[in-house]
Design a protein around this motif. Sequence first.
Motif, PDB file in Angstrom:
ATOM      1  N   ALA A   7     -14.149   9.410 -10.250  1.00 37.06           N
ATOM      2  CA  ALA A   7     -14.475   8.236  -9.444  1.00 37.06           C
ATOM      3  C   ALA A   7     -14.190   8.485  -7.968  1.00 37.06           C
ATOM      4  CB  ALA A   7     -13.686   7.028  -9.926  1.00 37.06           C
ATOM      5  N   LEU A   8     -14.952   7.794  -7.124  1.00 40.69           N
ATOM      6  CA  LEU A   8     -14.680   7.764  -5.689  1.00 40.69           C
ATOM      7  C   LEU A   8     -13.826   6.536  -5.436  1.00 40.69           C
ATOM      8  CD1 LEU A   8     -18.272   8.615  -4.387  1.00 40.69           C
ATOM      9  CD2 LEU A   8     -16.347  10.184  -4.737  1.00 40.69           C
ATOM     10  N   VAL A   9     -12.549   6.757  -5.137  1.00 33.75           N
ATOM     11  CA  VAL A   9     -11.568   5.680  -5.121  1.00 33.75           C
ATOM     12  C   VAL A   9     -11.158   5.349  -3.692  1.00 33.75           C
ATOM     13  CG1 VAL A   9      -9.352   4.877  -6.004  1.00 33.75           C
ATOM     14  CG2 VAL A   9     -10.712   6.494  -7.347  1.00 33.75           C
ATOM     15  N   THR A  10     -11.146   4.066  -3.394  1.00 32.44           N
ATOM     16  CA  THR A  10     -10.567   3.572  -2.151  1.00 32.44           C
ATOM     17  C   THR A  10      -9.321   2.782  -2.510  1.00 32.44           C
ATOM     18  OG1 THR A  10     -12.715   3.409  -1.047  1.00 32.44           O
ATOM     19  CG2 THR A  10     -10.900   2.133  -0.106  1.00 32.44           C
ATOM     20  N   GLY A  11      -8.182   3.215  -1.995  1.00 26.90           N
ATOM     21  CA  GLY A  11      -6.932   2.506  -2.238  1.00 26.90           C
ATOM     22  C   GLY A  11      -6.484   1.799  -0.973  1.00 26.90           C
ATOM     23  N   ILE A  12      -6.216   0.515  -1.084  1.00 21.21           N
ATOM     24  CA  ILE A  12      -5.753  -0.238   0.083  1.00 21.21           C
ATOM     25  C   ILE A  12      -4.411  -0.888  -0.209  1.00 21.21           C
ATOM     26  CG2 ILE A  12      -8.085  -0.677   0.931  1.00 21.21           C
ATOM     27  CD1 ILE A  12      -7.800  -3.578  -0.081  1.00 21.21           C
ATOM     28  N   ASP A  13      -3.602  -0.977   0.832  1.00 25.04           N
ATOM     29  CA  ASP A  13      -2.280  -1.589   0.715  1.00 25.04           C
ATOM     30  C   ASP A  13      -1.861  -2.020   2.113  1.00 25.04           C
ATOM     31  OD1 ASP A  13       0.144  -1.418  -1.597  1.00 25.04           O
ATOM     32  OD2 ASP A  13       0.823  -1.686   0.473  1.00 25.04           O
ATOM     33  N   PRO A  14      -1.261  -3.189   2.272  1.00 22.93           N
ATOM     34  CA  PRO A  14      -0.869  -3.636   3.606  1.00 22.93           C
ATOM     35  C   PRO A  14       0.335  -2.922   4.182  1.00 22.93           C
ATOM     36  CG  PRO A  14      -0.249  -5.258   1.974  1.00 22.93           C
ATOM     37  CD  PRO A  14      -1.063  -4.235   1.258  1.00 22.93           C
ATOM     38  N   LEU A  15       1.048  -2.148   3.360  1.00 21.92           N
ATOM     39  CA  LEU A  15       2.222  -1.440   3.850  1.00 21.92           C
ATOM     40  C   LEU A  15       1.866  -0.020   4.289  1.00 21.92           C
ATOM     41  CD1 LEU A  15       5.171  -2.361   1.455  1.00 21.92           C
ATOM     42  CD2 LEU A  15       4.996  -2.841   3.900  1.00 21.92           C
ATOM     43  N   ASN A  16       2.081   0.286   5.559  1.00 12.41           N
ATOM     44  CA  ASN A  16       1.837   1.630   6.066  1.00 12.41           C
ATOM     45  C   ASN A  16       2.658   2.668   5.328  1.00 12.41           C
ATOM     46  OD1 ASN A  16      -0.103   1.585   8.300  1.00 12.41           O
ATOM     47  ND2 ASN A  16       1.357   0.231   9.303  1.00 12.41           N
ATOM     48  N   GLU A  17       3.894   2.311   4.976  1.00 15.67           N
ATOM     49  CA  GLU A  17       4.769   3.262   4.297  1.00 15.67           C
ATOM     50  C   GLU A  17       4.211   3.668   2.944  1.00 15.67           C
ATOM     51  OE1 GLU A  17       7.244   0.835   7.141  1.00 15.67           O
ATOM     52  OE2 GLU A  17       5.630   0.474   5.709  1.00 15.67           O
ATOM     53  N   ASN A  18       3.633   2.724   2.220  1.00 16.00           N
ATOM     54  CA  ASN A  18       3.015   3.052   0.936  1.00 16.00           C
ATOM     55  C   ASN A  18       1.832   3.992   1.112  1.00 16.00           C
ATOM     56  OD1 ASN A  18       4.815   1.447  -0.471  1.00 16.00           O
ATOM     57  ND2 ASN A  18       3.431  -0.282  -0.669  1.00 16.00           N
ATOM     58  N   ILE A  19       0.986   3.707   2.095  1.00 15.18           N
ATOM     59  CA  ILE A  19      -0.192   4.537   2.330  1.00 15.18           C
ATOM     60  C   ILE A  19       0.203   5.943   2.752  1.00 15.18           C
ATOM     61  CG2 ILE A  19      -2.222   4.817   3.806  1.00 15.18           C
ATOM     62  CD1 ILE A  19      -2.484   2.717   1.565  1.00 15.18           C
TER      63      ILE A  19
END
Length: 351
Positions: free
Chosen positions: A163-175
């Motif tokens: 799969a072509l996955v886009t992961g989003i998260d509001p925390l910069n540290e997680n990304i």
Amino acid sequence: MWGLRAVRGRGWGLVGVRSAGRGTDRPWATGLEGKQTNRTLLITPWLFNDKGIMCLKSNNITVAYSDNMKTYRYIGMRLHSTSTTVDPNEMKTFQALAYKWWDEQGEYAPLHSMNDLRVPFIRDNLLKMITNHHLESPLSGMKILDVGCGGGLLCEPLGRLGALVTGIDPLNENIKTAQQHKSFDPILDKRIQYKACSLEDIVEDTAETFDAVVASEVVEHVNDLETFIQCCCQVLKPGGSLFLTTINKTHLSYALGIIFAEQIAGIVPKGTHTWEKFVSPEELESLLESNGLLVQTITGMLYNPFSGYWRWTEHTNLNYAAHAIKSSAKVETEEHHTKAPGIDGQEASQK
């Protein structure tokens, strides 16, 4: 784990606008003064058309008023709230654990072992929509959005399936943690992209983009569940799948999910969950179907804290997983299109 705000209003007739979110004021102007409630508009000057109708234009909506009509109406019914469903208190909790995502024996151990259930659950239901697929990469070419992706625990196995996955998260540290971990695998580095943002930041640019949206262990952390579901629906293609895993709102979930898991056994850090935000399968199903998503499956999940493994169960009084499909039918109204409930030729399936 952490969700996000953006809404698309739906209107009928002259002054019919569907309220976005529970407990909100109606977002239309009232009275001749043109008062507005809880909305910020970017306004251009008043304009008059050739029929003497006065229009107030903004980047999102147009309000029209005529002395003959004595009523207001919306044209081009797309509303975007200036608030967010991201909970700052939830952010603080997960920010302190951002560097621990890939410790399989640490605080996120239950999420690592949950992949044994949720990855096949997503894969098998998506394969029902595909006529031909390669065994080595069965989800090849499918676009998946992982909302509240954290450190990428679910993005990576989905990427390995093609799969072509886009992961989003509001925390910069997680990304940052997710970016660093995927960089060790050149294949995943090409298939997965991460963005430090909330869902409302991308909903406008990615409308009807994804074949699947995944929100695993997320909905129990958002401020406004109804708006969150609306946003997920917006970015899904017609016929696309929404996958959710969450916790039921029962006395048992309070006793085991908070008292035992957080305060006694320390399976998850204290303060991770708020019982009032838990949602029952019945409430979730109602929200999904009211937004044009037909529920295919709701099935229970059970975690054994002694073995560290999950298993499927017919009981949903603790954790459960849900799969819903966005309607592919469209109904045309006087001024715009909205999604109609129902599904075209899709049959419900049970895990």
